[in-house]
Write a protein that holds these residues in place. Structure first.
Motif, mmCIF file in Angstrom:
data_model
loop_
_atom_site.group_PDB
_atom_site.id
_atom_site.type_symbol
_atom_site.label_atom_id
_atom_site.label_comp_id
_atom_site.label_asym_id
_atom_site.label_seq_id
_atom_site.Cartn_x
_atom_site.Cartn_y
_atom_site.Cartn_z
ATOM 1 N N PRO B 124 0.831 -1.210 0.000
ATOM 2 C CA PRO B 124 0.000 0.000 0.000
ATOM 3 C C PRO B 124 0.859 1.251 0.000
ATOM 4 C CG PRO B 124 -0.057 -1.061 2.151
ATOM 5 C CD PRO B 124 0.693 -1.972 1.239
ATOM 6 N N ASN B 125 0.328 2.286 -0.643
ATOM 7 C CA ASN B 125 0.964 3.606 -0.682
ATOM 8 C C ASN B 125 2.320 3.626 -1.379
ATOM 9 O OD1 ASN B 125 -1.225 4.792 0.645
ATOM 10 N ND2 ASN B 125 -0.409 4.091 2.617
ATOM 11 N N GLY B 133 -4.465 2.854 -8.359
ATOM 12 C CA GLY B 133 -5.605 3.669 -7.950
ATOM 13 C C GLY B 133 -6.070 4.599 -9.059
ATOM 14 N N VAL B 137 -9.680 4.347 -11.253
ATOM 15 C CA VAL B 137 -10.665 5.427 -11.385
ATOM 16 C C VAL B 137 -10.801 5.817 -12.851
ATOM 17 C CG1 VAL B 137 -11.211 7.800 -10.800
ATOM 18 C CG2 VAL B 137 -10.273 6.289 -9.073
ATOM 19 N N ILE B 140 -12.834 3.177 -14.700
ATOM 20 C CA ILE B 140 -14.236 3.150 -14.302
ATOM 21 C C ILE B 140 -14.956 4.384 -14.841
ATOM 22 C CG2 ILE B 140 -15.811 3.176 -12.325
ATOM 23 C CD1 ILE B 140 -13.608 1.723 -10.753
ATOM 24 N N ALA B 141 -14.191 5.493 -14.968
ATOM 25 C CA ALA B 141 -14.823 6.752 -15.357
ATOM 26 C C ALA B 141 -15.292 6.754 -16.805
ATOM 27 C CB ALA B 141 -13.864 7.911 -15.123
ATOM 28 N N ARG B 197 -9.845 -2.426 -7.488
ATOM 29 C CA ARG B 197 -10.252 -1.675 -6.298
ATOM 30 C C ARG B 197 -10.870 -2.582 -5.245
ATOM 31 N NH1 ARG B 197 -11.368 4.137 -6.803
ATOM 32 N NH2 ARG B 197 -13.065 4.008 -5.327
ATOM 33 N N MET B 198 -11.762 -3.435 -5.728
ATOM 34 C CA MET B 198 -12.488 -4.310 -4.820
ATOM 35 C C MET B 198 -11.532 -5.258 -4.107
ATOM 36 S SD MET B 198 -15.700 -4.699 -4.182
ATOM 37 C CE MET B 198 -16.537 -5.811 -3.074
ATOM 38 N N ARG B 200 -8.323 -4.943 -3.735
ATOM 39 C CA ARG B 200 -7.413 -4.199 -2.871
ATOM 40 C C ARG B 200 -8.074 -3.916 -1.522
ATOM 41 N NH1 ARG B 200 -6.789 0.859 -1.229
ATOM 42 N NH2 ARG B 200 -4.685 1.634 -0.803
ATOM 43 N N GLN C 32 -7.598 14.942 -4.537
ATOM 44 C CA GLN C 32 -8.626 14.277 -5.336
ATOM 45 C C GLN C 32 -9.996 14.885 -5.045
ATOM 46 O OE1 GLN C 32 -8.432 10.072 -4.723
ATOM 47 N NE2 GLN C 32 -6.807 9.837 -6.223
ATOM 48 N N LEU C 271 -18.511 13.427 -20.263
ATOM 49 C CA LEU C 271 -18.927 12.222 -19.535
ATOM 50 C C LEU C 271 -17.826 11.767 -18.595
ATOM 51 C CD1 LEU C 271 -20.688 9.717 -21.970
ATOM 52 C CD2 LEU C 271 -21.522 10.587 -19.801
ATOM 53 N N VAL C 272 -16.602 11.740 -19.130
ATOM 54 C CA VAL C 272 -15.471 11.277 -18.327
ATOM 55 C C VAL C 272 -15.213 12.232 -17.166
ATOM 56 C CG1 VAL C 272 -13.014 10.761 -18.382
ATOM 57 C CG2 VAL C 272 -14.449 10.136 -20.319
ATOM 58 N N THR C 275 -17.834 11.998 -14.447
ATOM 59 C CA THR C 275 -17.665 10.796 -13.636
ATOM 60 C C THR C 275 -16.524 10.949 -12.653
ATOM 61 O OG1 THR C 275 -18.393 9.556 -15.563
ATOM 62 C CG2 THR C 275 -17.451 8.299 -13.747
ATOM 63 N N ILE C 276 -15.390 11.427 -13.158
ATOM 64 C CA ILE C 276 -14.245 11.606 -12.263
ATOM 65 C C ILE C 276 -14.596 12.584 -11.150
ATOM 66 C CG2 ILE C 276 -11.898 12.541 -12.103
ATOM 67 C CD1 ILE C 276 -11.341 11.412 -14.836
ATOM 68 N N THR C 279 -17.054 11.047 -8.582
ATOM 69 C CA THR C 279 -16.439 9.943 -7.856
ATOM 70 C C THR C 279 -15.452 10.466 -6.813
ATOM 71 O OG1 THR C 279 -16.603 8.679 -9.887
ATOM 72 C CG2 THR C 279 -15.261 7.732 -8.150
ATOM 73 N N PHE C 280 -14.577 11.379 -7.225
ATOM 74 C CA PHE C 280 -13.588 11.937 -6.292
ATOM 75 C C PHE C 280 -14.267 12.686 -5.159
ATOM 76 C CE2 PHE C 280 -9.614 12.150 -9.239
ATOM 77 C CZ PHE C 280 -9.538 10.767 -9.162
ATOM 78 N N GLU C 283 -15.771 10.279 -2.745
ATOM 79 C CA GLU C 283 -14.768 9.626 -1.912
ATOM 80 C C GLU C 283 -14.226 10.565 -0.848
ATOM 81 O OE1 GLU C 283 -11.974 7.889 -4.567
ATOM 82 O OE2 GLU C 283 -13.261 6.144 -4.932
ATOM 83 N N GLY C 296 -6.623 2.336 5.189
ATOM 84 C CA GLY C 296 -5.573 1.956 4.254
ATOM 85 C C GLY C 296 -5.498 2.838 3.017
ATOM 86 N N ARG C 297 -6.502 3.644 2.750
ATOM 87 C CA ARG C 297 -6.479 4.425 1.509
ATOM 88 C C ARG C 297 -5.638 5.673 1.682
ATOM 89 N NH1 ARG C 297 -6.470 4.399 -3.706
ATOM 90 N NH2 ARG C 297 -7.919 2.682 -3.780
#
Lengths: 517, 314, 297
Positions: B124-125, B133, B137, B140-141, B197-198, B200, C32, C271-272, C275-276, C279-280, C283, C296-297
């Protein structure tokens, strides 16, 4: 002949290499096994019903041309289209205006052991058509007289000038095997009960139609051993497939024609098959909002046809002034009752006392019709008419003016329509007679003179007199105010330069007659 | 275990029944004669008579539904209004192409996404984690249909690396595989991100659990700990996710088939909708639903087989 | 159906003012989240002020200038009728915003109600609702849409209905899970023993506690809804001309992809970015509201 792109599957390059070696005087032993020559084409949809009596038209006709006998075929002579006998007949003659004598070639057999091709098959096939969904093409047929095993006479009830071009050369003129069709129960859908032609037909729905050599065929051998027709419904997608080298010949749309004229893909050529279609903006003359002819005339003046051709057809299509297509008797080159004139349109609307008119336009939801609809929307907006565009799928679109298909015809106001045609003016004219109101005459006007002109056009054989008849008949149509003529879109094919293609004017490719140059 | 399977089967049957009810009532909610609607504009009087008898419209509604449901269960999905061919056969011809596409798309996403997620969790990190990461994203975007168009534009129209249209020559497997690359890439790309992602997230969670710490304390190698102990547990939510995501996968496949002019159930439904060939639309929707339910069921069973604790939850 | 739920669960605690400041700092220093916030603001602003920002009338045609690439006159090029693509994208954003705003809030409201009903209603109702949520949640949406449009014809209303139906289950599930957890907590039990009505409990205790996670979920849902609308419009199920939506622009661009590739590139960007952005942002919000998820993130 060193275009690597052409020989993706290797047939052409190896074919010519062999010829070169043969001319050089030595032939290596391996070369005796001729490489299979494959022609790769595109079909615009699945074959649904091969039976000429119940087919949808279009691609089915293309399949029939490869597998079934015909008495006559199209012959192109410069810009005019005529007919000639096929290799199925040794004689095809018009004895008098109502009698056509024919003699079939000896030694041609139906597949599957169904015996030789006989004159009685012609009788069976054509008289059967009179009771089918395509009966219109055989209305004037009285009967077929069988005079011998392979000879007979087609007897018409009255003179019918377009019989050769409209009926015999076209899909409805296909000849079926009496024995095989009867055994199959009198009708068939996706398989031929028996074929008599160079190819057998097999079908992988949604993917491809394949034409394989017919082992029972004793007639002239076609150039290509196998024809693979991929099903690609969208015409746009075919361009990509062609440029990727997956097709040897395909129809393309006007955008692509404009682009290929500027710079065609390497080793490729364009061939124009004809422009046998007409597109117009129709108006329901019975609708309360459009009942006043001044309103309809205003709309005729308001639509900028040149912009439509520039934007939706990349300036490739021919501006239309009627229903008779370019190259045919009776083709019209100018309009009489209107020109693009928004000021005049506003004037007419004011005169009719119409203000804030709201109309709807129904259109097919595909690219070109949608572009046309949006230009019309802007044009009418400029003269103060608010237009709502209603995009429709093919299914509901093609029946919206039919009284037999619900009540939509009552709400029908404006629409854009495109009809395909055959190389005779009669075919296009027949859809607008009084008896077609509520069937194909969605504009819903009637005119006794028009009806009688259509009849005269069928019987008249003098080209000049026919010309006058069809010009007058289109004038009547235009005068109703229910039409804004749009365009005739030419049908173009892009193909490898070393293939000579054969496409009928109404757009069916005849693979049997494709040759390698 | 068998009790659990029974319960899950009953649930699946209930869902299929619901969809049948929806399809059945949709046709009857729209004004007009259900037969002419079902057959569409091209119906001939003979076909209408034939179908009216088959749909027994003179019977009470629940009898009609029972007959319809029985026909569907016995595999009778009706007939194509144009050719009269069995809808079951027509759908059967096309479904292989769609399955091939979905399996290929999900396959490469799993092969790439799961290890990526594991690596990111184990370190991680680090830069690897960060890249993963951002990548996830990013992927998925981009909605799958946009990915399909862009992939078509770049890889096929501009670079001409890959064939764009159709499914390739019948019988030529190399050609078919080549034609599968673009659509499978477009459909699967988003899943790489999702899976990474899932995996992880659940891996991080599992790595903090006491049994992993004890495993480490026993001196097992890190690889052994991760692959033999942590991964089987961490993978569970992912399997469920794949099962649940199958519906989305079908939707993406529809776009890919339309955009790449590829045969398949999605293209079949799309074309049949345009032609108003309702028996095919109806039949194809029923088959797709059944397939979807089956996959969800399988993934649930798989999870319960790996992790018996789950069985008690339902 | 899903067993290992990944939905955010709730952490109940009182928040001190200083803690709130700390959260804000966390958010502001999270690049982000900030990027997300900026993109989301742009999304809203450009849609709301599209008529003011757009350089041209989105429906004004200039046929001689058709299919042009980007230039100073037309920053994103023109379409087949010579309409300015940038102006059409900006106006298309209004369609996306409308669908997102109405679709998300409708499904959130209905989902909230159903979720509470499932948690506090009879056990059987709970099972039935769960079954329905799970079947609808990941049903192949597009196929349902196609089947429906063949009966009703294309319209924005239809797109809205599809969006709402497919979005409800996730809100309902989150609400239900949260409400179930809360139902067993001491303070709810205490309140109940004091004779509070179920409605009062729902309104005063459950609702304030599920609002946070639901908002995060809503932010996550916006891009899903926007993409769904674009996809349905791409297939011709949505808006009718001349209205532009990102989906119809992509469809038009797809059709001219050999003549001009600019349209699919330009019409795909929003669209992109949307979404970004969402989503950001979601989060980032989650990191503040629900740090447990941030492990952990």
């Amino acid at each position: 002949m060193t275009q690597p792109t052409l020989s993706r599957r290797g047939f052409l390059a190896s074919g010519t290499a062999l010829t070169a070696l043969a001319m050089g005087g030595f032939l290596p032993p391996i070369a005796r096994a001729q490489p299979e020559k494959v022609l790769r084409l595109r079909m615009d949809g699945d074959i649904k019903i091969l039976d000429p009596g119940y087919m949808i038209g279009g691609i089915e006709i293309e399949a029939q041309k490869q597998c079934l006998p015909f008495l006559a075929q199209y012959k192109r002579d410069g810009d005019t289209i005529g007919w000639e006998p096929t290799y199925y007949v040794s004689k095809l003659e018009q004895r008098d205006p109502t009698h056509i004598d024919f003699e079939l070639v000896e030694g041609l057999n139906w597949s599957g052991g169904h015996g030789p091709l006989k004159a009685s098959d012609v009788k069976f096939s054509y008289e059967r058509m009179k009771k089918s969904e395509w009966a219109g093409y055989f209305e004037v047929l009285d009967h077929v007289e069988v005079t011998g095993e392979r000879t007979g006479t087609i007897v018409l009830t009255k003179p019918f000038a377009p019989f050769f071009l409209v009926t015999l050369c076209h899909g409805p003129g296909a000849i079926l095997c009496e024995r095989a069709v009867t055994e199959a129960g009198g009708r068939f859908t996706t398989q031929f009960p028996a074929v008599c032609g160079p190819y057998l037909f097999s079908n992988a729905p949604g993917q491809a139609a394949t034409f394989l050599p017919n082992p029972d065929w004793s007639g002239p051998k076609p150039e290509f051993d196998r024809v693979q027709a991929k099903i690609i419904t969208q015409v746009k997608a075919t361009e990509l497939a062609y440029e990727a080298g997956e097709l040897d010949c395909t129809q393309i749309d006007s955008d692509a024609v404009a682009r290929y004229r500027a710079g065609p893909p390497p080793g490729s050529e364009l061939t124009k098959a004809g422009e046998l279609n007409f597109m117009w903006l129709g108006m329901n003359s019975e609708h309360p909002k459009l009942h006043d002819i001044r309103v309809r005339r205003a709309i005729q003046h308001a639509v900028d046809v040149d912009s439509i051709i520039a934007a939706a057809y990349s300036n490739v299509a021919t501006k239309s002034c009627g229903i008779i297509c370019p190259g045919l008797i009776g083709h019209r080159t100018e309009t009489k009752f209107y020109t693009y004139d928004p000021a005049k349109a506003r004037e007419l609307l004011a005169e009719a006392g119409v203000n804030g008119l709201k109309l709807s336009l129904r259109t097919l939801n595909t690219q070109q019709p949608m572009l046309v609809a949006q230009i019309v929307q802007a044009n009418l907006g400029a003269v103060g008419i608010t237009l709502e565009v209603i995009p429709l799928d093919a299914g509901p679109f093609w029946e919206m003016g039919m009284e037999s298909a619900g009540d939509t015809w009552k709400d029908l106001e404006l629409w854009t329509m495109r009809f395909g045609s055959v190389p005779d003016p009669y075919e296009a004219s027949q859809w607008f007679v009084s008896s077609q109101v509520g069937n194909w005459n969605w504009e819903r006007w009637t005119n006794p003179e028009y009806d009688s002109l259509v009849e005269q056009g069928i019987a008249e054989s003098n080209p000049e007199k026919r010309n006058d008849i069809y010009l007058r008949l289109q004038e009547i149509m235009e005068e109703t105010g229910a039409y804004v003529w749009l365009c005739h879109e030419p049908r173009y094919y892009v193909h490898r330069s070393d293939i000579s293609v054969n496409v009928s004017p109404s757009g069916q490719q005849d693979y049997r007659l494709f040759t390698v140059i | 275990m068998s009790g659990y399977i029974l319960k899950r089967l009953a649930l699946a049957a209930a869902v299929i029944l619901t969809v049948l009810v929806i399809l059945f009532s949709l046709l009857r909610l729209v004004p007009g004669n259900p037969v002419t609607i079902a057959l569409g504009p091209q119906a001939t009087p003979a076909a209408i008579a034939h179908y009216s008898a088959k749909m027994n419209l003179d019977q009470p509604v629940w009898v009609q539904f029972a007959t319809y449901a029985r026909n569907v269960v016995t595999g009778d999905l009706g007939e194509d209004i144009f050719t009269g061919r069995k809808v079951a056969i027509i759908v059967g011809e096309q479904i292989g192409y769609s399955l091939m596409l979905m399996v290929a798309a999900m396959g490469w996403a799993i092969v790439l996404g799961i290890p990526l997620g594991c690596l990111a969790a184990v370190r991680p990190n680090t830069w690897l984690d960060r890249i993963t990461g951002v990548l996830s994203v990013g992927t998925i975007a981009i909605p799958s249909f946009l990915m399909a168009i862009w992939a078509l534009l770049i890889l096929s129209v501009q670079l001409r690396w890959l064939p764009a249209m159709g499914a390739g020559e019948a019988g030529d497997y190399g050609d078919q595989a080549l034609h599968l690359i673009l659509p499978a890439f477009a459909v699967g790309l988003g899943w790489v991100g999702y899976l990474a992602r899932m995996v992880r997230a659940s891996m991080l969670e599992v790595l903090g659990e006491p049994f992993i710490r004890s495993a480490r304390a026993f001196g097992l190698t890190p690889q052994r700990v991760i692959f033999s102990y942590a991964l089987p547990v961490a993978i569970l939510p992912t399997i469920t996710l794949i099962g649940m995501g199958f519906g989305g996968l079908i939707s993406s496949a529809v776009f890919a088939e339309v955009i790449f002019a590829r045969p398949g159930v999605g293209k079949l439904i799309y074309d049949s909708v345009q032609a108003r060939n309702f028996p095919i639309v109806q039949g194809a929707v029923v088959v797709t639903t059944a397939l979807y339910i089956l996959v969800v069921l399988l993934s649930d069973l798989l999870v319960s087989w790996i992790d018996p604790r789950v069985r008690r939850v339902l | 159906m899903s067993v290992a739920s990944s939905e955010p669960t709730l952490e109940i605690r009182s928040k001190a003012r200083s803690a709130r400041h700390a959260q804000l700092r966390v958010f502001l220093t999270n690049w982000q989240a900030m990027l997300g916030l900026v993109l989301v603001v742009i999304f809203f602003a450009s849609a709301i002020f599209a008529p003011q920002i757009a350089p041209y009338d989105p429906n004004a045609m200039d046929i001689p200038a058709r299919l042009a690439g980007p230039s100073w006159q037309h920053l994103a090029g023109t379409d087949q009728l010579g309409r300015d693509t940038l102006s059409r994208i900006l106006h298309g954003g209004r369609v996306a915003l409308t669908i997102a705003a109405i679709g998300v809030s409708l499904s959130l409201a209905i989902g909230l109600a159903l979720g509470m009903l499932a948690a506090f209603g009879p056990r059987r109702l709970d099972s039935l609702l769960l079954l329905i949520f799970d079947s609808v949640r990941s049903f192949p949406t597009i196929i349902l849409g196609l089947a429906t449009v063949s009966l009703t014809g294309p319209s924005l209303g239809l797109v809205m209905v599809i969006v709402v139906i497919t979005s409800i289950p996730q809100y309902a599930r989150v609400t239900r899970t949260a409400a179930l957890v809360l139902r067993g907590t001491d303070f709810v039990l205490a309140e109940r023993s004091l004779g509070a009505s179920t409605l009062r409990i729902l309104w005063h205790h459950i609702l304030p506690n599920v609002v946070g996670p639901l908002l995060i979920l809503a932010a996550m849902d916006v891009p899903v809804v926007v993409s769904l609308e674009a996809g349905l419009s791409f297939l011709g199920l949505g808006v009718t001309p001349p209205t532009a939506s990102w989906g119809t622009l992509l469809n038009e661009g797809y059709l001219v992809i050999r003549n001009s590739s600019w349209m699919v590139i330009m019409a795909g960007m929003p669209l992109v970015l949307t979404t970004i952005g969402f989503t950001f942002l979601a989060e980032g919000l989650r990191d503040i509201l629900d740090p447990r998820m941030n492990r952990g993130r």
